[in-house]
Design a protein around this motif. Structure first.
Motif, PDB file in Angstrom:
ATOM      1  N   LEU A  56       0.853  -1.182   0.110  1.00  0.00           N
ATOM      2  CA  LEU A  56       0.076  -0.033   0.082  1.00  0.00           C
ATOM      3  C   LEU A  56       0.926   1.459   0.010  1.00  0.00           C
ATOM      4  O   LEU A  56       1.734   1.442   0.927  1.00  0.00           O
TER       5      LEU A  56
ATOM      6  N   PHE B  55      -8.256  -6.461   2.839  1.00  0.00           N
ATOM      7  CA  PHE B  55      -7.352  -5.809   2.144  1.00  0.00           C
ATOM      8  C   PHE B  55      -7.668  -6.275   0.805  1.00  0.00           C
ATOM      9  O   PHE B  55      -7.326  -7.386   0.236  1.00  0.00           O
TER      10      PHE B  55
ATOM     11  N   ASP C 101      -9.576  -2.063  -2.944  1.00  0.00           N
ATOM     12  CA  ASP C 101     -10.397  -1.230  -3.135  1.00  0.00           C
ATOM     13  C   ASP C 101     -10.589  -0.190  -2.138  1.00  0.00           C
ATOM     14  O   ASP C 101      -9.948  -0.371  -1.141  1.00  0.00           O
ATOM     15  N   LYS C 102     -11.070   0.984  -2.680  1.00  0.00           N
ATOM     16  CA  LYS C 102     -10.988   2.121  -1.801  1.00  0.00           C
ATOM     17  C   LYS C 102     -11.878   1.923  -0.487  1.00  0.00           C
ATOM     18  O   LYS C 102     -11.607   2.645   0.747  1.00  0.00           O
TER      19      LYS C 102
ATOM     20  N   ASP D 230     -11.862  -1.120   1.262  1.00  0.00           N
ATOM     21  CA  ASP D 230     -11.256  -1.877   2.226  1.00  0.00           C
ATOM     22  C   ASP D 230     -10.941  -1.321   3.366  1.00  0.00           C
ATOM     23  O   ASP D 230     -10.834   0.078   3.639  1.00  0.00           O
TER      24      ASP D 230
ATOM     25  N   TRP E 111      -8.071  -1.172   4.955  1.00  0.00           N
ATOM     26  CA  TRP E 111      -6.747  -0.499   4.916  1.00  0.00           C
ATOM     27  C   TRP E 111      -6.883   0.712   4.216  1.00  0.00           C
ATOM     28  O   TRP E 111      -6.227   1.598   4.709  1.00  0.00           O
ATOM     29  N   HIS E 112      -7.830   0.948   3.511  1.00  0.00           N
ATOM     30  CA  HIS E 112      -7.828   2.218   2.421  1.00  0.00           C
ATOM     31  C   HIS E 112      -8.664   3.285   3.542  1.00  0.00           C
ATOM     32  O   HIS E 112      -8.485   4.545   3.460  1.00  0.00           O
ATOM     33  N   TYR E 113      -9.457   2.600   4.102  1.00  0.00           N
ATOM     34  CA  TYR E 113     -10.391   3.366   5.291  1.00  0.00           C
ATOM     35  C   TYR E 113      -9.306   4.222   6.109  1.00  0.00           C
ATOM     36  O   TYR E 113      -9.646   5.539   6.443  1.00  0.00           O
TER      37      TYR E 113
ATOM     38  N   MET F   4      -5.955   4.423   5.895  1.00  0.00           N
ATOM     39  CA  MET F   4      -5.207   5.463   5.143  1.00  0.00           C
ATOM     40  C   MET F   4      -5.634   6.601   4.745  1.00  0.00           C
ATOM     41  O   MET F   4      -4.942   7.557   4.945  1.00  0.00           O
ATOM     42  N   GLU F   5      -6.989   6.626   4.576  1.00  0.00           N
ATOM     43  CA  GLU F   5      -7.592   8.136   4.109  1.00  0.00           C
ATOM     44  C   GLU F   5      -7.525   8.950   5.379  1.00  0.00           C
ATOM     45  O   GLU F   5      -7.169   9.987   5.226  1.00  0.00           O
TER      46      GLU F   5
END
Length: 361
Positions: free
Chosen positions: A139, A303, A306-307, A309, A311-313, A315-316
């Motif tokens: 990521l 993971f 996709d936005k 998932d 991990w992206h939640y 990271m944002e």
């Protein structure tokens, strides 16, 4: 010991048996198809690392532990796709390596893979200068995210996964019981999501301070050593009980406490790894039936790339500085003294939250 500075060798903490861990000079990983070499910059010690190293042992030896880490991509395998995209990039790493073939994998529920491998437990991980990582497990880190913050992506995503395993609303009264790293991160993300009726149960003064630092009121914290927790929760929920209870301890006593503390039709999410065998007493079972409770388990995190998932939640929110996991780092330890951090957690002679191994800058 100084860092090894050559193309073929590196320093790593190698586990060769229960309790037998030391820093050694070993060969750098040989990259397979689809893999990249990540030079590790920060690595957190997970609570699960302690029994793996000192009590239960690993699946095979020798093993380099460590599954919470971040770093920089230094090389790619010959057949790695889009290799130019990753070279020199700062990355976080999803440690679970799914088989891609089982029923959950075909449904893209990779955290439920039946035949997974795992960095730091089933294959070599991040307590080393470098790790071989599948390209699809990377990521990209924004410039605003530090290596130490990124080394906490995995426990943050675990906390978010638990939060998303239940159905909650802003009017719900929510309890988090157990304030280790995951419990505290769960509180952090519930707060960020806008939950106001949040009550927490801990057993250390340092935990109380962390909760206050997150902005919760003193009255939202219950010291389980000094209060009857069930009575305290009922007092703070107008006698109704909690709508959602996150059990982040993993003991029979706290599971029973959860059942006693939730409202009829309430939800219990089991988060904590079990300390020992879990036994369901008849009286506890009856309460689950008669109050029509929903009990769910959670493990790991999603993971998929996709936005949406976990991990992206994370990271944002991390990139936008809406959460501050670095406030939970209690110990920053140089790589060559990482064993001291392991002993802090094993022996519990001082308070700690997240113990972080800091590699060379």
């Amino acid at each position: 010991m100084k860092y090894v500075q050559n193309e073929a060798a590196m320093n790593a903490w190698v586990l060769r048996g229960i309790g037998d861990i030391s820093m050694e000079t070993v060969k750098k990983p040989e990259l397979k198809e689809g893999e990249v070499l990540v030079a590790v910059k920060a690595a957190g010690i997970c609570g699960s690392d302690i029994p793996r190293i000192y009590q239960t042992g690993a699946y095979s030896y020798p093993l380099i532990p460590g599954h919470e880490f971040s770093g920089v991509v230094k090389a790619t395998g010959a057949d790695t796709k889009e290799s130019s995209r990753w070279l020199g990039k700062r990355v976080g790493v999803f440690p679970l390596i799914p088989c891609g073939c089982c029923v959950p994998c075909r449904k893209r529920k990779y955290e439920l893979c039946r035949n997974y491998s795992y960095l730091g437990s089933r294959r070599d991980g991040g307590f080393a200068q470098a790790v071989a990582v599948p390209e699809k497990n990377l990521l990209l880190l924004p410039d605003s995210v530090s290596f130490q913050e990124a080394a906490m992506l995995e426990p943050m995503a675990v906390a978010v996964h638990a939060m998303r395993r239940v159905e909650w609303s802003f009017s719900h009264k929510i309890v988090v019981c157990g304030l280790g790293t995951i419990g505290l991160l769960l509180v952090m993300f519930l707060r960020e999501a806008g939950i106001k009726n949040l009550f927490v149960v801990g057993n250390k003064e340092s935990q109380r301070q962390q909760i206050l630092n997150m902005g919760l009121e003193e009255d939202s914290y219950c010291d389980g050593r000094a209060r009857d927790v069930v009575s305290w929760i009922l007092e703070h929920t107008d006698g109704a009980g909690a709508d959602v209870f996150f059990e982040c301890v993993g003991k029979n006593e706290t599971y029973a406490l959860a059942v006693d503390s939730v409202a009829p039709l309430g939800q219990i999410c089991l988060v904590g790894n079990p300390y020992s065998d879990m036994r369901l007493e008849k009286a506890v079972y009856w309460k689950i039936l008669r109050n029509q409770l929903t009990v769910t388990g959670t493990w790991n995190s999603s993971f998929t790339g996709d936005k949406s998932d976990d991990w992206h939640y994370v990271m944002e929110r991390l990139a936008q500085k809406r959460v501050h996991p670095e406030t939970l780092i209690s110990h920053r330890i140089p790589f060559e003294r990482l064993d001291q951090g392991l002993l802090v957690m094993r022996d519990k002679k001082e308070d700690y939250c997240k113990v972080m191994g800091c590699w060379e800058s």
